[in-house]
Each structure stands twice: as structure tokens, then as C-alpha cells.
Design a protein around this motif. Structure first.
Motif, mmCIF file in Angstrom:
data_model
loop_
_atom_site.group_PDB
_atom_site.id
_atom_site.type_symbol
_atom_site.label_atom_id
_atom_site.label_comp_id
_atom_site.label_asym_id
_atom_site.label_seq_id
_atom_site.Cartn_x
_atom_site.Cartn_y
_atom_site.Cartn_z
ATOM 1 N N VAL A 150 0.857 -1.183 0.000
ATOM 2 C CA VAL A 150 0.000 0.000 0.000
ATOM 3 C C VAL A 150 0.895 1.235 0.000
ATOM 4 N N GLU A 151 0.380 2.324 -0.552
ATOM 5 C CA GLU A 151 1.059 3.606 -0.382
ATOM 6 C C GLU A 151 0.342 4.363 0.717
ATOM 7 N N ALA A 152 1.113 4.863 1.679
ATOM 8 C CA ALA A 152 0.546 5.667 2.765
ATOM 9 C C ALA A 152 0.416 7.110 2.291
ATOM 10 N N LEU A 153 -0.782 7.668 2.420
ATOM 11 C CA LEU A 153 -1.041 9.035 1.960
ATOM 12 C C LEU A 153 -1.669 9.829 3.102
ATOM 13 N N ILE A 154 -1.024 10.922 3.437
ATOM 14 C CA ILE A 154 -1.460 11.661 4.629
ATOM 15 C C ILE A 154 -2.721 12.496 4.380
ATOM 16 N N ARG A 155 -3.577 12.572 5.374
ATOM 17 C CA ARG A 155 -4.751 13.447 5.384
ATOM 18 C C ARG A 155 -4.777 14.199 6.706
ATOM 19 N N TRP A 156 -5.294 15.403 6.638
ATOM 20 C CA TRP A 156 -5.446 16.210 7.838
ATOM 21 C C TRP A 156 -6.931 16.276 8.167
ATOM 22 N N MET A 157 -7.298 15.669 9.291
ATOM 23 C CA MET A 157 -8.693 15.685 9.705
ATOM 24 C C MET A 157 -8.925 16.937 10.547
ATOM 25 N N HIS A 158 -9.245 18.001 9.886
ATOM 26 C CA HIS A 158 -9.387 19.297 10.544
ATOM 27 C C HIS A 158 -10.739 19.371 11.251
ATOM 28 N N ARG A 159 -10.700 19.870 12.517
ATOM 29 C CA ARG A 159 -11.924 19.876 13.312
ATOM 30 C C ARG A 159 -13.076 20.615 12.662
ATOM 31 N N GLU A 160 -12.766 21.773 12.071
ATOM 32 C CA GLU A 160 -13.854 22.545 11.445
ATOM 33 C C GLU A 160 -13.921 22.346 9.937
ATOM 34 N N LYS A 161 -12.764 22.213 9.324
ATOM 35 C CA LYS A 161 -12.760 22.240 7.856
ATOM 36 C C LYS A 161 -12.897 20.867 7.215
ATOM 37 N N GLY A 162 -12.892 19.832 8.032
ATOM 38 C CA GLY A 162 -13.013 18.494 7.466
ATOM 39 C C GLY A 162 -11.685 17.988 6.950
ATOM 40 N N MET A 163 -11.729 17.053 6.001
ATOM 41 C CA MET A 163 -10.491 16.432 5.540
ATOM 42 C C MET A 163 -9.744 17.346 4.573
ATOM 43 N N ILE A 164 -8.481 17.559 4.857
ATOM 44 C CA ILE A 164 -7.660 18.394 3.982
ATOM 45 C C ILE A 164 -6.583 17.518 3.327
ATOM 46 N N TYR A 165 -6.440 17.666 2.003
ATOM 47 C CA TYR A 165 -5.500 16.846 1.241
ATOM 48 C C TYR A 165 -4.070 17.386 1.306
ATOM 49 N N PRO A 166 -3.096 16.499 1.130
ATOM 50 C CA PRO A 166 -1.689 16.893 1.314
ATOM 51 C C PRO A 166 -1.214 18.021 0.405
ATOM 52 N N ASP A 167 -1.743 18.085 -0.819
ATOM 53 C CA ASP A 167 -1.278 19.140 -1.716
ATOM 54 C C ASP A 167 -1.518 20.522 -1.116
ATOM 55 N N LYS A 168 -2.444 20.602 -0.153
ATOM 56 C CA LYS A 168 -2.778 21.903 0.420
ATOM 57 C C LYS A 168 -1.920 22.276 1.617
ATOM 58 N N PHE A 169 -1.320 21.309 2.283
ATOM 59 C CA PHE A 169 -0.506 21.702 3.447
ATOM 60 C C PHE A 169 0.940 21.210 3.407
ATOM 61 N N ILE A 170 1.240 20.178 2.612
ATOM 62 C CA ILE A 170 2.626 19.703 2.553
ATOM 63 C C ILE A 170 3.578 20.791 2.039
ATOM 64 N N PRO A 171 3.210 21.528 0.985
ATOM 65 C CA PRO A 171 4.128 22.575 0.518
ATOM 66 C C PRO A 171 4.434 23.617 1.603
ATOM 67 N N ILE A 172 3.435 24.006 2.396
ATOM 68 C CA ILE A 172 3.680 24.991 3.454
ATOM 69 C C ILE A 172 4.475 24.359 4.594
ATOM 70 N N ALA A 173 4.185 23.095 4.871
ATOM 71 C CA ALA A 173 4.952 22.389 5.895
ATOM 72 C C ALA A 173 6.424 22.305 5.482
ATOM 73 N N GLU A 174 6.657 22.117 4.197
ATOM 74 C CA GLU A 174 8.018 22.090 3.634
ATOM 75 C C GLU A 174 8.702 23.448 3.854
ATOM 76 N N GLU A 175 7.998 24.497 3.486
ATOM 77 C CA GLU A 175 8.545 25.848 3.570
ATOM 78 C C GLU A 175 8.878 26.251 4.994
ATOM 79 N N THR A 176 8.047 25.814 5.933
ATOM 80 C CA THR A 176 8.195 26.278 7.305
ATOM 81 C C THR A 176 9.000 25.313 8.166
#
Ligand code: C2E
Ligand code: MG
Ligand code: MG
Ligand code: MG
Length: 285
Positions: free
Chosen positions: A58-84
Motif C-alpha cells: 500500500v502507499e501511505a497518503l497523509i490526510r489532515w482531519m481538521h476539526r472545522e474544515k473536514g479532511m484536507i489533502y496533502p497538496d494543500k498543506f505539505i508545501p507549506i509544511a516544507e517551507e516552514t
């Protein structure tokens, strides 16, 4: 169709996210909180042996289960996580989680399968990478050959460094694949020097196999070239039967994509394993 998201699968920030993250700092702080509060989760997408329909990993693919915003996909936060710089922490969490999950499956009624984990640029460049992985392997007690690390071509651009790290990883006994292959600038002569096991053909080529003759040629060429170098090939983004047939005729080794299964959570995977595999065996006929 998912393709409308763009050739590289990049989804444009959805309005809700854009609204709440006008600045990166807020997003950064939210990611930090998410780490503390355990809001990340791994989904798993089956990888299938094209010859017999067996699930080999299997390939492990990260998801962010945000309390208010629901599921957020990696393309939306991995780049910022990289930068910071937050990516190191996230990446380490992913490795530990994926390895302990695969151990649980191995202790259950499932056959032995491997897990592929995507490495980020920062992780790959950090000098303690092999130490971190060694530690995770020993703590989770998995046989290293059941862990596969996915790097991209761009990470291997610093060739001498890449050769050195890939050798270290190979010595640990883990496997390595080059992800999104075909979108970067790997030179064949370098590929030969890298201690890697698999090439993963980028989904943008697979999508157009049936319509775009040059993409079809590229895929065929990648497969035979990889085989000549002693590497196995996995095609990602397989969405229909025609694409599968083309890949079967081209002697591709493994397939992964919505035609077989979307990424699913660990519980669903374990519960449905034998149903899925039965379905896959029909699909490859
Ligand atoms: P990737 O490693 O190339 O992963 C494949 C992506 O294609 C996944 O998107 C997967 O859900 C999607 N996909 C699989 N089959 C199909 C298909 O048939 N059709 C379509 N349209 N898409 C398909 P996802 O999960 O959104 O991940 C996107 C990217 O985020 C990944 O691309 C990877 O680069 C990155 N990523 C995901 N998890 C991690 C992680 O734990 N760490 C790091 N550093 N990056 C990650
Ligand atoms: Mg990947
Ligand atoms: Mg990929
Ligand atoms: Mg990608």
C-alpha cells in the motif's frame, strides 16, 4: 473527473481554505496544533501485481482531519509544511505510523505486504535520515524490506549526495522508488548509479495513454528502460480498464489507481482486504 484538477493533480485552494488562511503564518500555527492534537491520519492505497491481482503493498497518503474544515489533502498543506520546516516532524510521524500499521497487519490475518512512504525534500536532505529510519525500524520491529521510501527525481538532482544516501538506505534493507517518474530530469546514467528498486510512472502519462501517442510511447519506453536497469515499474493513476490493458501489454509490473481502489483508512483496508483482492483478480482478467 479528477483530471480536471490539473495534470499534476494539484487542486486549487478551495475557497474555504483560502479564506481562513490568508497568511501562511496562521496555517503554520494550525499545522503545529494539528501535530499536537493528533489530527493527521494515514490513508492507504493498494498496489496490485498486474499478473495475478495480488495486493503486494500500500502507499501511505497523509490526510489532515481538521476539526472545522473536514479532511484536507496533502497538496494543500505539505508545501507549506516544507517551507516552514514542519515537514520533518510530520514526515517522522508518517514513517512511525506507517511502520507500526504494517506491523499490526502482519500480526493479523493478512499476508505480508509492504508500505510505501513519501519522503519530502527536507527529510531526504536531513543528515539524520538513516538514523531516524533505523530507529523506527527497530522500535516497530518490522523487517526493513517491508518499508519502501518514495523520493522524486528532483530530490536526486544533487547526484553525489543522492548516491550516498541511497546506498545507506539500501544497506538498511529498505526499498526505494522514484515517484512521479518522467516529470523531472533524471538522466539515465544517474539512474544506473542509484540504489533503487522501482520506478513509479507519473499519473499524468497514464491518464493520456489511450489518447496521446507520445504519452503511450513514453510509458512503453520507461518500462523497457527500467527493466533493462533491473528495476520494476509501478504505474500510478490507473483509472480504467483500457489503461490497465495497455500497461499489461507493456509488461508493467504493478498498478495503483482508482480503477482498483481509492486510498482508504487502515480499518477499511484490513476489513476489506480479501474482498478487494478478489475484485482485483477479476479486474486484471
Ligand atoms: P503521490 O505520491 O504521487 O501520490 C499519488 C496521488 O495520486 C495521491 O494523491 C493519490 O490519492 C492520487 N491517486 C491515486 N490513484 C489515482 C487515480 O486513479 N486518479 C487520480 N486522479 N488520483 C489518484 P494525494 O493522496 O492527494 O497525495 C498527493 C501528493 O501529496 C502525493 O503524490 C505526495 O507527493 C504528497 N504526499 C502524500 N502523503 C504524503 C506524506 O505523508 N509525506 C509527504 N512528504 N508527501 C505526501
Ligand atoms: Mg507517492
Ligand atoms: Mg506519484
Ligand atoms: Mg506527486
Amino acid at each position: 473527473k479528477a483530471k480536471s484538477n490539473g495534470r499534476n493533480g494539484y487542486v486549487i485552494y478551495d475557497p474555504i481554505l483560502k479564506e481562513s488562511y490568508k497568511d501562511k503564518l496562521t496555517l503554520k500555527m494550525d499545522i503545529e496544533k494539528a501535530l499536537e492534537n493528533d489530527e493527521f491520519m494515514l490513508y492507504y492505497q493498494p498496489q496490485v501485481d498486474i499478473k495475478n491481482g495480488n495486493i503486494i503493498g500500500v502507499e501511505a497518503l497523509i490526510r489532515w482531519m481538521h476539526r472545522e474544515k473536514g479532511m484536507i489533502y496533502p497538496d494543500k498543506f505539505i508545501p507549506i509544511a516544507e517551507e516552514t520546516g514542519l515537514i520533518s516532524k510530520i514526515g517522522e510521524w508518517v514513517l512511525r505510523e506507517a511502520c507500526s500499521q504494517v506491523k499490526k497487519w502482519q500480526n493479523s490475518n493478512l499476508p505480508l505486504i509492504k508500505v510505501s512512504v513519501n519522503l519530502s525534500v527536507q527529510q531526504f536532505l536531513k543528515s539524520d535520515l538513516t538514523e531516524v529510519i533505523k530507529d523506527i525500524l527497530s522500535k516497530t520491529e518490522i523487517d526493513p524490506k517491508y518499508l519502501e521510501l518514495e523520493i522524486t527525481e528532483s530530490m536526486a538532482m544533487e547526484v553525489d549526495y543522492a548516491i550516498k544516501i541511497l546506498k545507506e538506505l539500501r544497506n538498511l534493507g529498505v526499498r526505494v522508488s522514484i515517484d512521479d517518474f518522467g516529470t523531472g530530469y533524471s538522466s539515465l546514467s544517474y539512474l544506473k548509479k542509484f540504489s533503487i528498486n522501482y520506478l513509479k510512472i507519473d499519473k499524468s502519462f497514464v491518464w493520456d495513454i489511450m489518447n496521446d501517442e507520445s504519452d503511450a510511447n513514453i510509458v512503453g519506453t520507461i518500462i523497457s528502460m527500467a527493466h533493462n536497469l533491473g528495476l520494476e515499474v509501478i504505474a500510478e493513476g490507473v483509472e480504467d480498464k483500457d489503461q490497465l490493458k495497455f500497461l499489461q501489454q507493456g509488461n508493467c509490473n504493478f498498478v495503483q489507481g482508482y480503477f482498483f481502489s481509492r486510498p482508504i483508512c487502515a480499518e477499511d483496508f484490513q476489513r476489506e482486504f480479501y474482498n478487494l483482492q478478489r475484485e482485483f483478480k477479476k479486474k486484471i482478467k
